[in-house]
Design an enzyme around this catalytic site. Structure first.
Site, PDB file in Angstrom:
ATOM      1  NE  ARG A 294      41.162  36.372  73.997  1.00 25.91           N
ATOM      2  CZ  ARG A 294      41.607  37.090  73.077  1.00 25.91           C
ATOM      3  NH1 ARG A 294      42.895  37.620  73.412  1.00 25.91           N
ATOM      4  NH2 ARG A 294      41.011  37.563  72.050  1.00 25.91           N
ATOM      5  CB  THR A 295      38.606  29.798  73.412  1.00 26.42           C
ATOM      6  OG1 THR A 295      37.624  30.942  74.087  1.00 26.42           O
ATOM      7  CG2 THR A 295      37.711  28.607  73.961  1.00 26.42           C
TER       8      THR A 295
ATOM      9  CG  HIS B 199      32.575  31.220  76.433  1.00 24.67           C
ATOM     10  ND1 HIS B 199      33.434  30.124  76.476  1.00 24.67           N
ATOM     11  CD2 HIS B 199      33.352  32.096  75.735  1.00 24.67           C
ATOM     12  CE1 HIS B 199      34.514  30.092  75.739  1.00 24.67           C
ATOM     13  NE2 HIS B 199      34.453  31.505  75.493  1.00 24.67           N
TER      14      HIS B 199
ATOM     15  NE  ARG C 173      34.239  29.830  70.560  1.00 24.54           N
ATOM     16  CZ  ARG C 173      35.028  30.941  71.165  1.00 24.54           C
ATOM     17  NH1 ARG C 173      35.374  31.814  70.207  1.00 24.54           N
ATOM     18  NH2 ARG C 173      35.090  31.259  72.442  1.00 24.54           N
TER      19      ARG C 173
ATOM     20  CE  LYS D 205      34.863  17.713  50.734  1.00 24.39           C
ATOM     21  NZ  LYS D 205      35.541  16.454  50.901  1.00 24.39           N
TER      22      LYS D 205
HETATM   23  C1  NCD Z   1      34.399  35.693  74.132  1.00 25.17           C
HETATM   24  C2  NCD Z   1      33.606  34.709  73.411  1.00 25.17           C
HETATM   25  O1  NCD Z   1      33.901  34.109  72.601  1.00 25.17           O
HETATM   26  O2  NCD Z   1      32.268  34.497  73.516  1.00 25.17           O
HETATM   27  N1  NCD Z   1      35.481  35.600  73.809  1.00 25.17           N
HETATM   28  C3  NCD Z   1      36.341  34.318  74.384  1.00 25.17           C
HETATM   29  O3  NCD Z   1      36.258  33.276  74.223  1.00 25.17           O
HETATM   30  N2  NCD Z   1      37.238  34.954  75.133  1.00 25.17           N
HETATM   31  C4  NCD Z   1      33.886  37.120  74.273  1.00 25.17           C
HETATM   32  C5  NCD Z   1      33.618  37.656  72.669  1.00 25.17           C
HETATM   33  O4  NCD Z   1      33.962  37.208  71.761  1.00 25.17           O
HETATM   34  O5  NCD Z   1      33.360  38.930  72.656  1.00 25.17           O
END
Ligand code: NCD
Length: 306
Positions: A52-53, A130, A102, A81
């Protein structure tokens, strides 16, 4: 609207910043397709898995007319590498106008923002924060409850490693909330966050069971996945992974306005029979992520949607 800036941590946002981003997201939802970012490049660097993100950031960039570069798997980048994060960020900041990243290391986004001369957006740094998820959570809460003030929130599951709940409690501090925390002892909300809540005078109650009574006391029931990837010992994960399973039958006493949120992915925490109840909001919540991420990209570039 501020000048170009990174979006690394929720802690630096004021109540006004949060409400202004919510208004911008509503504007993005009213008209998701625009040409505001034509000629811009958005980089998405995902050193950790995501559905999703990443997809909502990329959709947001595309809908605003930007082009997207990046990777969804660090194995296909020069990280394998031995390239350092420092070198990767330096280089990508010469290519792109904004970097969405991320990373598994806590503090990686802040570090990247210090190196990059382009805005960096934190799409999750280890078990730490997050902030863009929190902004879409707040947008979802605002839409369903008619505002953010004076709400009862119940956070359930992995409150130790779950970065979404860490960011959420910090953002909610501006809105006079009351919290219930439901977690096994091993996954309880870390002391540092509880101490912050105490310092802010925000009440919380800790529980180890998810009971209909707790459910009946909340406006928002925020379910989370046990973060398997953060456990050193998988036997410990096995012990706690299925402790809380929300089922439709448990919702009989819930407030009419109560909505269930989950950042997703869900594993076993929400039975599918909950999906058809009027309380389920997690798929709409994920949709809201698109609008909020349009708002956040524009905000970091100093471009108003209004
Ligand atoms: C969350 C995350 O990555 O922290 N997911 C997300 O970004 N929607 C929650 C999770 O992974 O459980």
């Amino acid at each position: 609207m501020r000048q170009t800036h990174s979006f690394v941590s929720i802690g630096g946002l004021t109540r006004e910043d949060i409400l202004s981003l919510i208004a911008e997201a509503a504007e993005a939802e009213r008209q998701p397709n625009r040409t505001l970012l034509q000629g811009r490049i958005v980089a998405t660097l995902f050193f950790e898995p995501s559905t999703r993100t990443r997809l909502s950031f990329e959709t947001a960039a595309n809908r605003l007319g930007a082009k997207v570069i990046g990777f969804s798997d660090p194995k296909v980048s020069s990280t394998t590498k031995g390239e350092t994060l420092n070198d990767t960020i330096r280089m990508v900041s010469n290519y792109a106008d904004v970097i969405v990243m991320r990373h598994h290391l806590e503090g990686a986004a802040l570090y990247a923002a210090e190196i990059s001369d382009k805005p960096v957006i934190n799409a999750g740094d280890g078990a730490h924060e997050h902030p863009t998820q929190t902004m879409l959570d707040l947008y979802s809460i605002h839409k369903t409850q008619g505002g953010l003030d004076g709400l009862d929130l119940c956070l359930v599951g992995d409150l130790k490693y779950g970065r979404t709940v860490h960011s959420l409690i910090q953002a909610m501090r501006h809105f006079n909330p009351r919290f219930h925390f439901v977690a096994p002892k091993e996954l309880a909300m870390p002391d540092e966050y509880k101490q912050q809540l105490q310092a802010w005078g925000i009440p919380y109650v800790e529980h180890t069971d998810l009971t209909p009574e707790v459910i009946s006391q909340c406006d928002i029931l925020y379910m989370t996945r046990v973060q398997r990837e953060r456990f050193q010992d998988l036997a410990e994960y096995e012990k706690v992974k299925d402790l809380y399973v929300l089922r439709a039958a448990m919702l009989g006493g819930a407030r009419e306005n109560m909505k269930i949120l989950h950042p997703l992915p869900r594993v076993n925490e929400i039975a599918v029979d909950v999906d058809d109840t009027p309380h389920a909001y997690y798929f709409r919540q994920a949709e809201n992520g698109l609008y909020m991420r349009e708002a956040i990209i524009c905000d970091t570039l100093g471009i108003p949607l209004h």
